[in-house]
Design an enzyme around this catalytic site. Sequence first.
Site, PDB file in Angstrom:
ATOM      1  N   ASP A   1      62.030   3.551 -91.676  1.00 23.03           N
ATOM      2  CA  ASP A   1      61.381   3.795 -90.381  1.00 23.03           C
ATOM      3  C   ASP A   1      61.885   3.146 -89.303  1.00 23.03           C
ATOM      4  OD1 ASP A   1      58.855   4.342 -88.855  1.00 23.03           O
ATOM      5  OD2 ASP A   1      58.464   2.114 -88.727  1.00 23.03           O
TER       6      ASP A   1
ATOM      7  N   ASP B   1      60.287   2.307 -85.457  1.00 28.07           N
ATOM      8  CA  ASP B   1      59.465   1.463 -84.542  1.00 28.07           C
ATOM      9  C   ASP B   1      58.741   0.326 -85.526  1.00 28.07           C
ATOM     10  OD1 ASP B   1      59.515   2.810 -81.655  1.00 28.07           O
ATOM     11  OD2 ASP B   1      59.256   4.458 -82.833  1.00 28.07           O
TER      12      ASP B   1
ATOM     13  N   ASP C   1      57.296  -0.689 -91.763  1.00 26.54           N
ATOM     14  CA  ASP C   1      56.222  -1.578 -91.467  1.00 26.54           C
ATOM     15  C   ASP C   1      54.901  -1.197 -91.492  1.00 26.54           C
ATOM     16  OD1 ASP C   1      56.619  -0.042 -89.175  1.00 26.54           O
ATOM     17  OD2 ASP C   1      55.562  -1.528 -88.270  1.00 26.54           O
TER      18      ASP C   1
END
Length: 217
Positions: free
Chosen positions: A8, A10, A167
Site C-alpha cells: 500500500d 499512504d 496499514d
Amino acid sequence: MIHAIVFDLDGTLVDSLPGISASVNRVLGEMDLAPHSQAAVRGFVGDGLAMLARRAMGEGASDELVASFVEAFRGDYAATWAEGTAAYPGIPEALAELAAGGVPLAVWSNKPQNFTVATVERIFPAFPFAVVLGEREGVPRKPDPTSAEEIASKLSHPPEEIAMVGDSTVDLESGRNAGFATVAVTWGYHDRDRLAAAGPDHWIESPGDMPALLSAR
C-alpha cells in the site's frame, strides 16, 4: 514462502496525511464547511477519494456536493501534495535492501492513479517497482481483487508467493481476497486493535523488519 511484495502507499510507504489534511480543510473552507483535525482526517482515508469527501462533509452530503468536493480537492492536492508527503523513516533503506536482493516489488493503492504514480516517482525515484496501481476509472478499488491478477502477472509469481503489506483493514482484506499473505504495519493510519481484528498473517513493527518477510511462510 514469500518471494514478492505488494505495498500500500499512504500510511505504509509514505506519510501523506499532512498534505491530505491541508487540502481537505482548504476545500472545506471554500465550501463554508468546518475543518477537521489531522487526527480526524486520518480516519477518513483508505477507501478512495469519494469516500474521503463523504466523510469530510458528513454522510448527509449530496452526490452533487461530493462531486464538487472531489473536483476541488483534485486541483488543490495536485498543486500542493508534495509539501505534505514524505517517506517514513527507514522505508527507503528497507526498499533498497529488498531491491538489491532481486525481490519483485509493487504498489497497490486506493489513491487516484495519477497521484499514486506521481508520489512514487517523486519519493522513490530509484526503486524498480514492477507495477504501480492506484484507483483507476472502470476498475473496482481495493478490497476488490480485480487488480491482483495484473499485479501477480507483473511480479511473475503466483498469489501464494506474494505478500500484501499495508496499514489498514482494507489492505488486509484486499490481500486476503487476492490470495496473498497479509502483513500489517503498525506505524500507519489504522489503530492496532482494528488491524488485529482483521487477522493479519504477519506483523511488521518497523520498516527494518520488511526483509525478514522473505523467510515467512
